[in-house]
Write an enzyme that holds these catalytic residues in place. Structure first.
Site, PDB file in Angstrom:
ATOM      1  N   GLU A   1     -45.213  -6.553   9.273  1.00  0.00           N
ATOM      2  CA  GLU A   1     -45.059  -7.976   8.919  1.00  0.00           C
ATOM      3  C   GLU A   1     -44.749  -8.126   7.432  1.00  0.00           C
ATOM      4  OE1 GLU A   1     -44.674 -10.464  10.901  1.00  0.00           O
ATOM      5  OE2 GLU A   1     -45.371  -9.582  12.768  1.00  0.00           O
TER       6      GLU A   1
ATOM      7  N   TRP B   1     -36.917 -10.522  12.007  1.00  0.00           N
ATOM      8  CA  TRP B   1     -37.833  -9.635  12.718  1.00  0.00           C
ATOM      9  C   TRP B   1     -37.075  -8.556  13.487  1.00  0.00           C
ATOM     10  CZ3 TRP B   1     -42.173  -7.640  12.151  1.00  0.00           C
ATOM     11  CH2 TRP B   1     -42.812  -6.959  13.187  1.00  0.00           C
TER      12      TRP B   1
ATOM     13  N   TYR C   1     -40.097  -6.684  23.140  1.00  0.00           N
ATOM     14  CA  TYR C   1     -41.157  -7.069  22.201  1.00  0.00           C
ATOM     15  C   TYR C   1     -41.730  -8.434  22.586  1.00  0.00           C
ATOM     16  CZ  TYR C   1     -43.548  -8.392  17.936  1.00  0.00           C
ATOM     17  OH  TYR C   1     -44.507  -8.818  17.044  1.00  0.00           O
TER      18      TYR C   1
END
Length: 189
Positions: free
Chosen positions: A44, A52, A22
């Protein structure tokens, strides 16, 4: 900053292959298209209060649960779908986050019906490019005037759970800003 044994330096994500992928190939890379932007907004929002990496690990579960992030399909979800999603371990089972994803899909559909594109609106808030990369995470803001304006524009169109901090994170995820720290391997790519 994290320095790895292979002499690559990543500003985040080192040590987990999914996180590294990522970081290296997605975060800060320009994303266009209503479904792709909608996906980043949902993810998000889901991340709020969580790490995350938790969301990255659930990303495929989200894609399956939310019809590949097709706003038209998600906009049709019902109360029964919400209850089904609350039982799905492949996503964050939070009623507010689930309902916001549906509400936001409905807002995308409404925008499209009015001849508006979420992607075009989103990118209209791109700030000027940084002249130099940030030196540390202390130099990276949690929100900006642009993310505040984007949040306001989205709320005016019926979006929810899109505050300035979440929108700044979405701007980072969609490549409107490049906040990789000086010396990061991603800046050399």
């Amino acid at each position: 900053m994290i320095t790895e044994t292979n002499d690559l330096t990543r500003c985040f994500g080192a040590g987990d292959p999914l996180y590294e992928e990522y970081h290296d190939h997605e975060w800060g890379v320009p994303v266009h298209g209503d479904s792709a932007i909608y996906e980043r907004i949902v993810l998000e929002g889901a991340q709020s209060g969580l790490s995350w990496i938790t969301i990255l690990r659930k990303r495929e579960g989200y894609r399956e649960a939310f019809a590949g992030f097709d706003p038209a399909a998600v906009a049709e979800f019902t109360g029964a779908d919400i209850e089904r999603l609350l039982e799905n371990p492949g996503i964050v089972r939070n009623r507010q986050k689930i309902t916001s994803a549906i509400t936001n899909a409905q807002a995308v559909v409404t925008m499209n019906a009015a001849g508006e594109s979420l992607s075009d609106l989103f990118w209209s808030f791109q700030p000027p490019a940084r002249k130099k990369p940030p030196l540390s995470w202390h130099d990276v803001p949690s929100s900006t005037d642009e993310s505040k304006a984007l949040a306001k524009a989205l709320k005016q169109r019926g979006f929810v759970f899109v505050g300035p901090t979440t929108m700044y994170a979405s701007m980072q995820a969609c490549g409107l800003v490049n906040d990789h720290i000086k010396g990061c391997v991603a800046l050399k790519a």
